[in-house]
Scaffold this motif. Structure first.
Motif, PDB file in Angstrom:
ATOM      1  N   TYR A 143       0.262   6.652  -7.166  1.00  0.00           N
ATOM      2  CA  TYR A 143       1.305   7.316  -6.391  1.00  0.00           C
ATOM      3  C   TYR A 143       2.260   6.274  -5.824  1.00  0.00           C
ATOM      4  O   TYR A 143       1.862   5.149  -5.533  1.00  0.00           O
ATOM      5  CB  TYR A 143       0.697   8.058  -5.181  1.00  0.00           C
ATOM      6  CG  TYR A 143       0.138   9.418  -5.485  1.00  0.00           C
ATOM      7  CD1 TYR A 143      -0.961   9.564  -6.319  1.00  0.00           C
ATOM      8  CD2 TYR A 143       0.692  10.563  -4.902  1.00  0.00           C
ATOM      9  CE1 TYR A 143      -1.482  10.817  -6.589  1.00  0.00           C
ATOM     10  CE2 TYR A 143       0.176  11.815  -5.152  1.00  0.00           C
ATOM     11  CZ  TYR A 143      -0.905  11.940  -6.002  1.00  0.00           C
ATOM     12  OH  TYR A 143      -1.428  13.176  -6.262  1.00  0.00           O
ATOM     13  N   CYS A 144       3.504   6.698  -5.625  1.00  0.00           N
ATOM     14  CA  CYS A 144       4.417   5.943  -4.775  1.00  0.00           C
ATOM     15  C   CYS A 144       4.610   6.811  -3.543  1.00  0.00           C
ATOM     16  O   CYS A 144       5.156   7.927  -3.656  1.00  0.00           O
ATOM     17  CB  CYS A 144       5.737   5.690  -5.487  1.00  0.00           C
ATOM     18  SG  CYS A 144       6.928   4.845  -4.435  1.00  0.00           S
ATOM     19  N   ASN A 175       0.779  -1.225   0.000  1.00  0.00           N
ATOM     20  CA  ASN A 175       0.000   0.000   0.000  1.00  0.00           C
ATOM     21  C   ASN A 175       0.822   1.292   0.000  1.00  0.00           C
ATOM     22  O   ASN A 175       0.302   2.349   0.301  1.00  0.00           O
ATOM     23  CB  ASN A 175      -1.028   0.001   1.132  1.00  0.00           C
ATOM     24  CG  ASN A 175      -0.379  -0.373   2.441  1.00  0.00           C
ATOM     25  OD1 ASN A 175       0.840  -0.348   2.547  1.00  0.00           O
ATOM     26  ND2 ASN A 175      -1.181  -0.717   3.427  1.00  0.00           N
ATOM     27  N   ASP A 176       2.090   1.222  -0.378  1.00  0.00           N
ATOM     28  CA  ASP A 176       2.818   2.455  -0.668  1.00  0.00           C
ATOM     29  C   ASP A 176       2.768   2.770  -2.157  1.00  0.00           C
ATOM     30  O   ASP A 176       3.209   3.835  -2.576  1.00  0.00           O
ATOM     31  CB  ASP A 176       4.267   2.365  -0.178  1.00  0.00           C
ATOM     32  CG  ASP A 176       4.294   2.255   1.344  1.00  0.00           C
ATOM     33  OD1 ASP A 176       3.805   3.165   2.008  1.00  0.00           O
ATOM     34  OD2 ASP A 176       4.776   1.222   1.839  1.00  0.00           O
ATOM     35  N   LYS A 198      11.329  -0.523   4.261  1.00  0.00           N
ATOM     36  CA  LYS A 198      11.451  -0.465   5.732  1.00  0.00           C
ATOM     37  C   LYS A 198      10.484  -1.413   6.407  1.00  0.00           C
ATOM     38  O   LYS A 198      10.828  -2.091   7.370  1.00  0.00           O
ATOM     39  CB  LYS A 198      11.092   0.956   6.219  1.00  0.00           C
ATOM     40  CG  LYS A 198      12.263   1.877   6.369  1.00  0.00           C
ATOM     41  CD  LYS A 198      11.801   3.216   6.964  1.00  0.00           C
ATOM     42  CE  LYS A 198      12.871   4.254   6.702  1.00  0.00           C
ATOM     43  NZ  LYS A 198      12.402   5.633   6.835  1.00  0.00           N
ATOM     44  N   ARG A 199       9.247  -1.436   5.885  1.00  0.00           N
ATOM     45  CA  ARG A 199       8.243  -2.300   6.500  1.00  0.00           C
ATOM     46  C   ARG A 199       8.653  -3.763   6.351  1.00  0.00           C
ATOM     47  O   ARG A 199       8.583  -4.543   7.299  1.00  0.00           O
ATOM     48  CB  ARG A 199       6.873  -2.042   5.859  1.00  0.00           C
ATOM     49  CG  ARG A 199       5.718  -2.533   6.711  1.00  0.00           C
ATOM     50  CD  ARG A 199       4.357  -2.101   6.204  1.00  0.00           C
ATOM     51  NE  ARG A 199       4.153  -2.471   4.822  1.00  0.00           N
ATOM     52  CZ  ARG A 199       4.054  -1.615   3.828  1.00  0.00           C
ATOM     53  NH1 ARG A 199       4.114  -0.324   4.050  1.00  0.00           N
ATOM     54  NH2 ARG A 199       3.868  -2.044   2.585  1.00  0.00           N
ATOM     55  N   TYR A 231      11.230   2.355  -6.530  1.00  0.00           N
ATOM     56  CA  TYR A 231      11.205   1.660  -5.241  1.00  0.00           C
ATOM     57  C   TYR A 231      10.665   2.576  -4.148  1.00  0.00           C
ATOM     58  O   TYR A 231      10.947   3.779  -4.144  1.00  0.00           O
ATOM     59  CB  TYR A 231      12.613   1.200  -4.846  1.00  0.00           C
ATOM     60  CG  TYR A 231      13.342   0.454  -5.931  1.00  0.00           C
ATOM     61  CD1 TYR A 231      12.841  -0.753  -6.426  1.00  0.00           C
ATOM     62  CD2 TYR A 231      14.518   0.950  -6.483  1.00  0.00           C
ATOM     63  CE1 TYR A 231      13.503  -1.436  -7.446  1.00  0.00           C
ATOM     64  CE2 TYR A 231      15.194   0.271  -7.496  1.00  0.00           C
ATOM     65  CZ  TYR A 231      14.684  -0.919  -7.974  1.00  0.00           C
ATOM     66  OH  TYR A 231      15.333  -1.594  -8.970  1.00  0.00           O
ATOM     67  N   SER A 232       9.938   1.998  -3.207  1.00  0.00           N
ATOM     68  CA  SER A 232       9.415   2.753  -2.061  1.00  0.00           C
ATOM     69  C   SER A 232      10.232   2.422  -0.818  1.00  0.00           C
ATOM     70  O   SER A 232      10.289   1.255  -0.394  1.00  0.00           O
ATOM     71  CB  SER A 232       7.948   2.392  -1.826  1.00  0.00           C
ATOM     72  OG  SER A 232       7.602   2.634  -0.471  1.00  0.00           O
ATOM     73  N   LEU A 233      10.837   3.452  -0.246  1.00  0.00           N
ATOM     74  CA  LEU A 233      11.620   3.225   0.972  1.00  0.00           C
ATOM     75  C   LEU A 233      10.720   2.790   2.132  1.00  0.00           C
ATOM     76  O   LEU A 233      11.117   1.963   2.956  1.00  0.00           O
ATOM     77  CB  LEU A 233      12.395   4.497   1.341  1.00  0.00           C
ATOM     78  CG  LEU A 233      13.432   4.327   2.441  1.00  0.00           C
ATOM     79  CD1 LEU A 233      14.535   3.354   2.026  1.00  0.00           C
ATOM     80  CD2 LEU A 233      14.053   5.671   2.822  1.00  0.00           C
ATOM     81  N   ALA A 234       9.497   3.319   2.181  1.00  0.00           N
ATOM     82  CA  ALA A 234       8.572   2.942   3.259  1.00  0.00           C
ATOM     83  C   ALA A 234       8.253   1.447   3.208  1.00  0.00           C
ATOM     84  O   ALA A 234       8.220   0.772   4.243  1.00  0.00           O
ATOM     85  CB  ALA A 234       7.286   3.758   3.160  1.00  0.00           C
ATOM     86  N   THR A 235       8.043   0.926   1.987  1.00  0.00           N
ATOM     87  CA  THR A 235       7.758  -0.513   1.856  1.00  0.00           C
ATOM     88  C   THR A 235       8.976  -1.334   2.251  1.00  0.00           C
ATOM     89  O   THR A 235       8.873  -2.326   2.981  1.00  0.00           O
ATOM     90  CB  THR A 235       7.351  -0.870   0.411  1.00  0.00           C
ATOM     91  OG1 THR A 235       6.338   0.021  -0.016  1.00  0.00           O
ATOM     92  CG2 THR A 235       6.827  -2.290   0.332  1.00  0.00           C
TER      93      THR A 235
END
Ligand SMILES: *Cc1c(COP(=O)(O)O)cnc(C)c1O
Length: 417
Positions: A12-13, A2-3, A38-39, A32-36
């Protein structure tokens, strides 16, 4: 995932519209999503704490040094399969005391580089390899730490190209020959035997093959220990699958808890080597539609990304979800989404039904963060794509798109008389 989300009708990313990145970076590109990331890091890291463990991220899944740097800063080590990956890991700031080196074909130069870098251990895949490691370590006046990769002969029930733990595979040493391999290695002057390793395959979506493998390996561990070996590291490899379509892979904590009991009387460290699980759904691949072509019998959406960028569909018949970056009203279209390369295997998806798509539109190929860019090539003399990392409302180019000049950079026309 969901990022990577639709707000209104636009992908959106995190907080950045994908369209905006395309306008700035050009297409095609990996995003790439840093939030994903990290999760995924946190979930795996937390789950692995039920055991005394060390996590060594599998560099080959996504080897961009910005991604590696993030994971190493968080405390993870690396699972490498080549000298080039060791170089990347070092440049990305790895603690080489947390590097394990797998692979069936380590060369003398690669072994020397790894010994000089003082890596944690080689996961040796044959006796000839161990003899070479012994020789190189002797020449360097040191001892090299090794484990043996043992092939437990269990069926991981995954695609044959990513199954590695069957008798017929080239990987590891058979259970039958394990004890004698350990005893042979013990006699070598420049070898320290400290580990036992296995890795049965990739994209596993069930627990049972893992459990079977760990039970077989634990039984071997007990026999090796009884022979007087001190196995400080038990490396269980990677392989946990992810959701591409509708797979329901086990949660890492389910996996860890299911093997915890089997390992309850083992006092050493357990190593995990996740790759796909960390990077796979942290990234998408974005391309632009060049043409929409109706051949009379079929529709083709032809994009500026190709199998040289993302080879998984061609190589493994892998499924990736594909969506337009901007959802539009209008006629749905059923089509094959393909690239420009002169191969019929150059496709991302077949017979997909998409919202109205026209030339110039962007499409996103999901779950492309692992074995995406890292498997890309220059086939058809196509410069490799850019890579972009999003952190909240900012984005960073973490690899520039290659240029035509890059394509011929190493090539030489000989001067002949
Ligand atoms: C590829 C590989 C991994 C990572 O596999 P994933 O399925 O991406 O987790 C781990 N260990 C070894 C030895 C590998 O070859």
């Amino acid at each position: 995932m969901n990022d990577f989300i639709f707000k209104e009708n636009e992908l959106y990313c995190e907080d950045v519209p994908v369209k905006e990145i395309a306008a700035s970076a050009g297409t095609p590109f990996y995003l790439y999503s840093l939030a994903t990331l990290k999760r995924h890091f946190n979930v795996f890291d937390e789950s692995s704490k039920v055991l005394n463990s060390l996590v060594c991220y599998s560099v080959k899944a996504n080897s961009n040094i910005a991604i590696l740097n993030f994971l190493f800063k968080m405390g993870w080590g690396a699972d490498i399969v080549s000298g080039g990956e060791l170089f990347r890991a070092i440049k990305a700031g790895v603690d080489t005391g947390k590097v394990v080196y797998s692979g069936v074909g380590k060369t003398e130069a690669e072994i020397e580089y790894a010994i000089k870098s003082d890596i944690l251990m080689f996961n040796a895949e044959s006796l000839p390899e161990v003899f070479l490691i012994d020789k190189v370590a002797g020449r360097l006046n040191t001892k090299a730490r090794i484990s043996f990769r043992i092939n437990p002969n269990v069926d991981p029930k995954t695609h044959p190209y990513i199954s590695t733990g069957l008798k017929k595979n080239k990987f590891g040493i058979s259970i039958k020959h394990a004890i004698s391999a350990y005893e042979t290695a013990r006699e070598l002057k420049n070898i320290d035997v400290i580990g036992l390793d296995c890795h049965i395959g990739s994209q596993l979506t069930e627990i049972s093959p893992f459990k079977d493998a760990v039970e077989i390996i634990k039984e071997l561990l007990d026999r090796i220990t009884a022979k007087g070996f001190d196995i400080k590291y038990l490396d269980l490899g990677g392989g946990l699958g992810i959701t591409y379509e509708n797979e329901m892979p086990p949660h890492p904590s389910t996996y860890m808890n299911s093997i915890k009991n089997i390992l309850k009387n083992y006092g050493g460290k357990v190593i995990f080597e996740p790759g796909r699980l960390i990077a796979g759904n942290s990234g998408i691949f974005v391309a632009k539609v060049t043409y929409v072509k109706d051949t009379g019998s079929k529709n083709f959406i032809i994009t500026d990304g190709g199998m040289n960028d993302l080879i998984r569909p061609a190589l493994y018949e892998a499924y990736h979800e594909i969506v337009p970056v901007i959802k539009k009203e209008g006629h749905k279209i059923k089509a094959d989404i393909v690239g420009p390369i002169c191969e019929s295997a150059d496709f991302f998806g077949k017979d997909r039904v998409l919202n109205s798509v026209s030339e110039g539109d962007l499409i996103a190929v999901f779950s492309a963060g692992a074995y995406g860019f890292s498997m890309s090539s220059n086939y058809n003399s196509r410069p490799r794509a850019a890579e972009v990392l999003v952190d909240k409302d900012k984005f960073y180019i973490i690899r520039n798109r290659e240029t035509y000049a890059d394509l011929i950079d190493k090539e030489i026309i000989p001067e002949r008389s």
